[in-house]
Design a protein around this motif. Structure first.
Motif, PDB file in Angstrom:
ATOM      1  N   ALA A 144       0.868  -1.169   0.000  1.00 56.30           N
ATOM      2  CA  ALA A 144       0.000   0.000   0.000  1.00 56.30           C
ATOM      3  C   ALA A 144       0.906   1.221   0.000  1.00 56.30           C
ATOM      4  CB  ALA A 144      -0.902  -0.002   1.228  1.00 56.30           C
ATOM      5  N   VAL A 145       0.679   2.130  -0.940  1.00 53.11           N
ATOM      6  CA  VAL A 145       1.528   3.305  -1.080  1.00 53.11           C
ATOM      7  C   VAL A 145       0.696   4.561  -0.830  1.00 53.11           C
ATOM      8  CG1 VAL A 145       3.190   2.198  -2.602  1.00 53.11           C
ATOM      9  CG2 VAL A 145       1.154   3.226  -3.581  1.00 53.11           C
ATOM     10  N   SER A 146       1.357   5.692  -0.727  1.00 55.29           N
ATOM     11  CA  SER A 146       0.681   6.898  -0.258  1.00 55.29           C
ATOM     12  C   SER A 146      -0.261   7.509  -1.269  1.00 55.29           C
ATOM     13  CB  SER A 146       1.716   7.941   0.168  1.00 55.29           C
ATOM     14  OG  SER A 146       2.493   8.325  -0.940  1.00 55.29           O
ATOM     15  N   SER A 147      -0.049   7.240  -2.542  1.00 56.08           N
ATOM     16  CA  SER A 147      -0.905   7.866  -3.543  1.00 56.08           C
ATOM     17  C   SER A 147      -0.982   6.984  -4.779  1.00 56.08           C
ATOM     18  CB  SER A 147      -0.375   9.257  -3.917  1.00 56.08           C
ATOM     19  OG  SER A 147       0.962   9.185  -4.341  1.00 56.08           O
ATOM     20  N   GLY A 148      -1.963   7.279  -5.630  1.00 58.35           N
ATOM     21  CA  GLY A 148      -2.134   6.515  -6.853  1.00 58.35           C
ATOM     22  C   GLY A 148      -3.316   5.565  -6.783  1.00 58.35           C
ATOM     23  N   CYS A 149      -3.579   4.882  -7.891  1.00 58.47           N
ATOM     24  CA  CYS A 149      -4.641   3.886  -7.943  1.00 58.47           C
ATOM     25  C   CYS A 149      -4.026   2.500  -7.896  1.00 58.47           C
ATOM     26  CB  CYS A 149      -5.474   4.077  -9.209  1.00 58.47           C
ATOM     27  SG  CYS A 149      -6.652   5.448  -9.100  1.00 58.47           S
ATOM     28  N   VAL A 150      -3.991   1.810  -9.038  1.00 57.62           N
ATOM     29  CA  VAL A 150      -3.402   0.474  -9.103  1.00 57.62           C
ATOM     30  C   VAL A 150      -2.199   0.540 -10.031  1.00 57.62           C
ATOM     31  CG1 VAL A 150      -3.777  -1.928  -9.751  1.00 57.62           C
ATOM     32  CG2 VAL A 150      -5.609  -0.631  -8.667  1.00 57.62           C
ATOM     33  N   ARG A 151      -1.026   0.354  -9.471  1.00 58.55           N
ATOM     34  CA  ARG A 151       0.211   0.479 -10.246  1.00 58.55           C
ATOM     35  C   ARG A 151       0.813  -0.889 -10.512  1.00 58.55           C
ATOM     36  NH1 ARG A 151       4.384   3.676  -6.453  1.00 58.55           N
ATOM     37  NH2 ARG A 151       2.806   5.296  -6.632  1.00 58.55           N
ATOM     38  N   LEU A 152       1.257  -1.081 -11.731  1.00 57.47           N
ATOM     39  CA  LEU A 152       1.959  -2.283 -12.144  1.00 57.47           C
ATOM     40  C   LEU A 152       3.362  -1.892 -12.576  1.00 57.47           C
ATOM     41  CD1 LEU A 152      -1.222  -2.544 -13.178  1.00 57.47           C
ATOM     42  CD2 LEU A 152      -0.383  -4.686 -14.138  1.00 57.47           C
ATOM     43  N   LEU A 153       4.260  -2.851 -12.601  1.00 58.95           N
ATOM     44  CA  LEU A 153       5.551  -2.609 -13.224  1.00 58.95           C
ATOM     45  C   LEU A 153       5.319  -2.163 -14.664  1.00 58.95           C
ATOM     46  CD1 LEU A 153       7.422  -5.803 -11.996  1.00 58.95           C
ATOM     47  CD2 LEU A 153       7.837  -3.464 -11.199  1.00 58.95           C
ATOM     48  N   ASN A 154       6.166  -1.283 -15.169  1.00 61.09           N
ATOM     49  CA  ASN A 154       6.007  -0.853 -16.562  1.00 61.09           C
ATOM     50  C   ASN A 154       5.999  -2.042 -17.517  1.00 61.09           C
ATOM     51  OD1 ASN A 154       5.640   1.991 -16.655  1.00 61.09           O
ATOM     52  ND2 ASN A 154       7.791   2.295 -16.118  1.00 61.09           N
ATOM     53  N   HIS A 155       6.833  -3.041 -17.249  1.00 62.88           N
ATOM     54  CA  HIS A 155       6.855  -4.236 -18.090  1.00 62.88           C
ATOM     55  C   HIS A 155       5.487  -4.917 -18.093  1.00 62.88           C
ATOM     56  CE1 HIS A 155      11.076  -3.467 -17.267  1.00 62.88           C
ATOM     57  NE2 HIS A 155      11.446  -4.368 -18.155  1.00 62.88           N
ATOM     58  N   ASP A 156       4.835  -4.956 -16.938  1.00 62.57           N
ATOM     59  CA  ASP A 156       3.560  -5.660 -16.828  1.00 62.57           C
ATOM     60  C   ASP A 156       2.401  -4.863 -17.407  1.00 62.57           C
ATOM     61  OD1 ASP A 156       4.717  -7.885 -15.734  1.00 62.57           O
ATOM     62  OD2 ASP A 156       4.180  -7.411 -13.655  1.00 62.57           O
ATOM     63  N   ILE A 157       2.408  -3.542 -17.253  1.00 67.16           N
ATOM     64  CA  ILE A 157       1.317  -2.764 -17.827  1.00 67.16           C
ATOM     65  C   ILE A 157       1.401  -2.786 -19.347  1.00 67.16           C
ATOM     66  CG2 ILE A 157       2.460  -0.501 -17.833  1.00 67.16           C
ATOM     67  CD1 ILE A 157      -1.252  -1.212 -16.972  1.00 67.16           C
ATOM     68  N   VAL A 158       2.605  -2.839 -19.908  1.00 67.56           N
ATOM     69  CA  VAL A 158       2.744  -2.966 -21.361  1.00 67.56           C
ATOM     70  C   VAL A 158       2.156  -4.299 -21.814  1.00 67.56           C
ATOM     71  CG1 VAL A 158       4.414  -3.252 -23.235  1.00 67.56           C
ATOM     72  CG2 VAL A 158       4.694  -1.392 -21.578  1.00 67.56           C
ATOM     73  N   ASP A 159       2.460  -5.362 -21.075  1.00 67.83           N
ATOM     74  CA  ASP A 159       1.923  -6.683 -21.410  1.00 67.83           C
ATOM     75  C   ASP A 159       0.400  -6.686 -21.308  1.00 67.83           C
ATOM     76  OD1 ASP A 159       2.572  -9.773 -21.659  1.00 67.83           O
ATOM     77  OD2 ASP A 159       1.077  -9.567 -20.066  1.00 67.83           O
TER      78      ASP A 159
END
Length: 239
Positions: free
Chosen positions: A204-219
């Motif tokens: 859990a991080v302080s801000s943002g929605c749902v973040r993926l590794l750049n490699h994974d969001i590209v996939d």
């Protein structure tokens, strides 16, 4: 540095072996001064031998004129690396499912399996649940912080809608890709997006929605079409 065609060929090989204009939103990933939840330090898992095939999924690549560095997967919890698993969601093939408590995102496949991606969940990632659809997909999106955020952090005014937002790139909070979620033709302000901070995956991080590794969001971006259904769980996922 590899050319685009060789990168695509390599990505196709790897995925086969695996068994295969940004809008104003409340979903932001720049660190704000007042965090809802400050993550506690977590020790990196002990390094372990790396499967060459797995390593190739997270090697450096060039995309859209941007060089994305390799992910040090030996320092990550392996359960958050992209992998195929039996489908635990009960949803139809083609559905994206976010299991917020367990920090997983699933893409349901046709054969009773699902691709599972590790995610990090920001403050805005806890703000919405239910069923929606992916109305917009953006390649290297611009980031435009909402007016409420600019009011808290005036230095972000230079990235406002009026000023055209932040240029795409590795420093852009939305990363290499963004998927925008709508429900009943309304923007939910819920996003799936890229992120260079591999340490944040599974947390859990302080801000943002749902973040993926750049490699994974590209996939994921290459696999998920417009209007694909998405289901977001904030509580335990039951089938």
């Amino acid at each position: 540095m590899q050319n685009t065609s060789s990168l695509i060929s390599r990505r196709n090989f790897v995925l086969g072996s695996l068994a295969a204009p940004a809008i104003l939103g409340g979903c932001t990933t720049v660190q704000e001064r007042s965090a809802l939840n400050t993550p506690q330090p977590v020790a990196d898992p002990m390094p372990s031998p790396i499967d060459p095939e797995l390593a190739s999924r997270y090697e450096a690549f060039e995309d859209g004129g941007h060089f994305v560095p390799a992910v040090p997967i030996e320092r990550m919890n392996p359960e958050y690396l992209r992998q195929r698993v039996p489908n635990p969601t009960g949803e139809a093939p083609g559905t994206v499912v976010v299991d917020t408590p367990k920090r997983f995102l699933y893409l349901v496949e046709n054969d009773g399996s699902a691709l599972r991606y590790g995610v990090g969940i920001g403050r805005d990632g806890f703000s919405w649940e239910g069923k929606g659809y992916i109305h917009w997909r953006q390649h290297w999106p611009r980031w435009k912080p909402p007016s409420e955020m600019i009011a808290r952090q005036p230095e972000l005014e230079k990235y406002s809608v009026a000023n055209g937002g932040m240029d795409p790139g590795l420093l852009n909070p939305l990363g290499a890709r963004a998927l925008y979620i709508f429900q009943n033709r309304q923007d939910t302000l819920y996003r799936l997006h890229g992120n260079p901070e591999w340490q944040s995956i599974g947390k859990a991080v302080s801000s943002g929605c749902v973040r993926l590794l750049n490699h994974d969001i590209v996939d994921l971006y290459e696999r998920v079409p417009f209007h694909a259904p998405i289901v977001v769980h904030q509580g335990p996922m039951t089938v």
